[in-house]
Design a protein around this motif. Structure first.
Motif, PDB file in Angstrom:
ATOM      1  N   LEU A 139       0.806  -1.219   0.000  1.00  5.65           N
ATOM      2  CA  LEU A 139       0.000   0.000   0.000  1.00  5.65           C
ATOM      3  C   LEU A 139       0.842   1.274   0.000  1.00  5.65           C
ATOM      4  CD1 LEU A 139      -2.643  -1.152   2.659  1.00  5.65           C
ATOM      5  CD2 LEU A 139      -2.833  -1.273   0.161  1.00  5.65           C
ATOM      6  N   TRP A 140       1.771   1.384   0.923  1.00 11.90           N
ATOM      7  CA  TRP A 140       2.460   2.650   1.119  1.00 11.90           C
ATOM      8  C   TRP A 140       3.376   3.040  -0.030  1.00 11.90           C
ATOM      9  CZ3 TRP A 140       3.935   1.112   6.794  1.00 11.90           C
ATOM     10  CH2 TRP A 140       2.763   1.112   7.559  1.00 11.90           C
ATOM     11  N   ARG A 141       3.920   2.077  -0.733  1.00  9.46           N
ATOM     12  CA  ARG A 141       4.829   2.438  -1.827  1.00  9.46           C
ATOM     13  C   ARG A 141       4.071   2.880  -3.084  1.00  9.46           C
ATOM     14  NH1 ARG A 141       6.191  -1.724  -5.536  1.00  9.46           N
ATOM     15  NH2 ARG A 141       4.963  -3.601  -5.207  1.00  9.46           N
ATOM     16  N   GLN A 142       2.764   2.692  -3.106  1.00  9.95           N
ATOM     17  CA  GLN A 142       1.895   3.217  -4.162  1.00  9.95           C
ATOM     18  C   GLN A 142       2.344   2.797  -5.572  1.00  9.95           C
ATOM     19  OE1 GLN A 142       1.902   7.441  -3.324  1.00  9.95           O
ATOM     20  NE2 GLN A 142       0.282   7.239  -1.799  1.00  9.95           N
ATOM     21  N   GLY A 143       2.681   1.529  -5.698  1.00  9.31           N
ATOM     22  CA  GLY A 143       3.024   1.000  -7.013  1.00  9.31           C
ATOM     23  C   GLY A 143       4.406   1.345  -7.507  1.00  9.31           C
ATOM     24  N   LYS A 144       5.224   1.961  -6.684  1.00  7.52           N
ATOM     25  CA  LYS A 144       6.574   2.335  -7.094  1.00  7.52           C
ATOM     26  C   LYS A 144       7.580   1.284  -6.611  1.00  7.52           C
ATOM     27  CE  LYS A 144       5.208   6.435  -8.592  1.00  7.52           C
ATOM     28  NZ  LYS A 144       5.263   6.833 -10.007  1.00  7.52           N
ATOM     29  N   GLY A 145       8.645   1.114  -7.384  1.00 10.77           N
ATOM     30  CA  GLY A 145       9.777   0.318  -6.919  1.00 10.77           C
ATOM     31  C   GLY A 145       9.587  -1.178  -6.902  1.00 10.77           C
ATOM     32  N   ASP A 146       8.917  -1.729  -7.919  1.00  9.28           N
ATOM     33  CA  ASP A 146       8.806  -3.188  -7.987  1.00  9.28           C
ATOM     34  C   ASP A 146      10.181  -3.843  -8.057  1.00  9.28           C
ATOM     35  OD1 ASP A 146       6.095  -2.744  -8.025  1.00  9.28           O
ATOM     36  OD2 ASP A 146       5.707  -4.086  -9.725  1.00  9.28           O
ATOM     37  N   TYR A 147      11.131  -3.170  -8.679  1.00  7.78           N
ATOM     38  CA  TYR A 147      12.488  -3.708  -8.774  1.00  7.78           C
ATOM     39  C   TYR A 147      13.063  -3.967  -7.381  1.00  7.78           C
ATOM     40  CZ  TYR A 147      17.550  -3.787  -9.564  1.00  7.78           C
ATOM     41  OH  TYR A 147      18.885  -4.125  -9.563  1.00  7.78           O
ATOM     42  N   PHE A 148      12.896  -3.019  -6.477  1.00  2.00           N
ATOM     43  CA  PHE A 148      13.438  -3.161  -5.129  1.00  2.00           C
ATOM     44  C   PHE A 148      12.707  -4.259  -4.359  1.00  2.00           C
ATOM     45  CE2 PHE A 148      14.449   1.275  -6.238  1.00  2.00           C
ATOM     46  CZ  PHE A 148      15.826   1.217  -6.070  1.00  2.00           C
ATOM     47  N   GLN A 149      11.423  -4.402  -4.608  1.00  2.00           N
ATOM     48  CA  GLN A 149      10.685  -5.488  -3.970  1.00  2.00           C
ATOM     49  C   GLN A 149      11.198  -6.835  -4.466  1.00  2.00           C
ATOM     50  OE1 GLN A 149       8.191  -4.889  -1.545  1.00  2.00           O
ATOM     51  NE2 GLN A 149       8.641  -7.041  -1.194  1.00  2.00           N
ATOM     52  N   GLY A 150      11.531  -6.898  -5.752  1.00  3.43           N
ATOM     53  CA  GLY A 150      12.114  -8.123  -6.286  1.00  3.43           C
ATOM     54  C   GLY A 150      13.446  -8.451  -5.634  1.00  3.43           C
ATOM     55  N   ILE A 151      14.261  -7.441  -5.371  1.00  2.00           N
ATOM     56  CA  ILE A 151      15.525  -7.648  -4.676  1.00  2.00           C
ATOM     57  C   ILE A 151      15.274  -8.218  -3.284  1.00  2.00           C
ATOM     58  CG2 ILE A 151      17.509  -6.477  -3.649  1.00  2.00           C
ATOM     59  CD1 ILE A 151      17.818  -6.737  -6.595  1.00  2.00           C
ATOM     60  N   LEU A 152      14.276  -7.693  -2.609  1.00  2.00           N
ATOM     61  CA  LEU A 152      13.957  -8.176  -1.260  1.00  2.00           C
ATOM     62  C   LEU A 152      13.525  -9.642  -1.275  1.00  2.00           C
ATOM     63  CD1 LEU A 152      12.079  -5.053   0.142  1.00  2.00           C
ATOM     64  CD2 LEU A 152      14.297  -5.922   0.892  1.00  2.00           C
ATOM     65  N   PHE A 153      12.831 -10.054  -2.321  1.00  2.00           N
ATOM     66  CA  PHE A 153      12.445 -11.460  -2.428  1.00  2.00           C
ATOM     67  C   PHE A 153      13.672 -12.372  -2.474  1.00  2.00           C
ATOM     68  CE2 PHE A 153       8.191 -10.263  -4.602  1.00  2.00           C
ATOM     69  CZ  PHE A 153       7.560 -10.221  -3.372  1.00  2.00           C
ATOM     70  N   LEU A 154      14.769 -11.882  -3.023  1.00  2.00           N
ATOM     71  CA  LEU A 154      15.970 -12.705  -3.157  1.00  2.00           C
ATOM     72  C   LEU A 154      16.619 -13.011  -1.817  1.00  2.00           C
ATOM     73  CD1 LEU A 154      17.769 -11.244  -6.312  1.00  2.00           C
ATOM     74  CD2 LEU A 154      16.268 -13.229  -6.137  1.00  2.00           C
ATOM     75  N   ALA A 155      16.208 -12.324  -0.760  1.00  2.00           N
ATOM     76  CA  ALA A 155      16.740 -12.631   0.567  1.00  2.00           C
ATOM     77  C   ALA A 155      16.460 -14.080   0.951  1.00  2.00           C
ATOM     78  CB  ALA A 155      16.130 -11.689   1.603  1.00  2.00           C
TER      79      ALA A 155
END
Length: 290
Positions: free
Chosen positions: A144-160
């Motif tokens: 919600l809070w990121r409002q659709g921005k930064g999917d790339y960074f979310q993908g990086i977080l998944f790699l954890a």
């Protein structure tokens, strides 16, 4: 939205129950052993799914802020129930460990569920806190809070989650007293490298990547980054550093053979995010960064 969360709420516990029953029926394992291995299996499957989704998102997003991928929000919704399930699964591991002769904690009755819950929360406090934080803060921040921005960074977080399979395998090897085998040592090296690369270096890389995108020095990024990003980093990164310290200490014990006790290398988990619990035979207590 609710359909994906409902699917995740059924998938992870269902996979655990199916795996546990299969191990009991096909392998003749006890309830405790089957529960512990099933917990590791579900954690590993979730980590493989998250890492795969992360790779797809990263390779699809050329603009690290504006580009979107449908899998980002979809997997966040699907995977969030996993953290609630994993808290319960870790408790089952702890409960079954208490049933093993000689593993009763001082002053705690094995038959007392309330005492077991208190003992579990005391032993796995950081992991439980991590999982609660993932659900109560990271879920709304990511969805919600990121409002659709930064999917790339979310993908990086998944790699954890890439470090979780080696953590899970290590705990299973300890459960079956295989901690002195070559496989356990090789797995320990893999865990050391994946945890360092996918959890310790992950947060600095996020700031570096945004600094490169915005053409600003890395040290200035926290000044312009959303407060949710800074807060999440401030709370999660020290936890990863702490668990990595335990991994390094355990690796030193393992390779110097100073101790025959289960190494602290398996103290870090991390479905992170991140990862989980303890064995029925030896304590391999929990961490997982997600």
């Amino acid at each position: 939205m609710w359909g994906l969360m409902a699917a995740g709420s059924v998938f992870f516990p269902g996979l655990f129950l199916l795996s546990k029953q299969a191990l009991k029926q096909l392998m003749g394992w006890s309830e405790g052993d089957a529960a512990v291995v099933s917990t590791r299996l579900v954690s590993s499957i979730q980590s493989i799914m998250a890492s795969s989704v992360g790779c797809i998102i990263i390779t699809s997003c050329r603009d690290v802020i504006e580009d979107r991928h449908w899998l980002t929000d979809a997997y966040i919704l699907f995977a969030t129930p996993y953290f609630a399930y994993d808290i319960y699964a870790m408790f089952l591991c702890y409960w079954h460990k208490l049933q093993v002769k000689g593993h009763e904690e001082a002053g705690q009755s094995v038959g007392s569920m309330g005492a077991a819950v208190i003992g579990y929360l005391r032993r796995e406090f950081l992991m439980v806190l991590h999982h609660i934080f993932m659900v109560t803060f990271c879920f709304p921040a990511s969805l919600l809070w990121r409002q659709g921005k930064g999917d790339y960074f979310q993908g990086i977080l998944f790699l954890a989650e890439l470090s979780t399979p080696s953590v899970s395998l290590g705990k299973v090897l300890i459960q079956y007293k295989k901690q002195h085998t070559l496989l356990h040592k090789v797995n320990g090296v893999v865990m050391l490298l994946t945890f360092f690369g996918c959890r310790v270096l992950l947060f600095p890389y996020l700031y570096y990547a945004y600094g490169r995108y915005a053409s600003m020095p890395m040290y200035q990024v926290p000044l312009v980054a959303p407060w949710q990003c800074n807060l999440g980093t401030a709370l999660l990164w020290p936890l990863q550093l702490y668990w990595f310290m335990l991994i390094c200490r355990g690796a030193l014990r393992l390779f110097t053979k100073r101790s025959n006790s289960p190494p602290a290398i398996l103290k870090a988990d991390g479905n992170l995010a991140p990862a989980n619990g303890c064995t029925t035979n030896q304590t391999a207590g929990g961490g997982r960064g997600e």
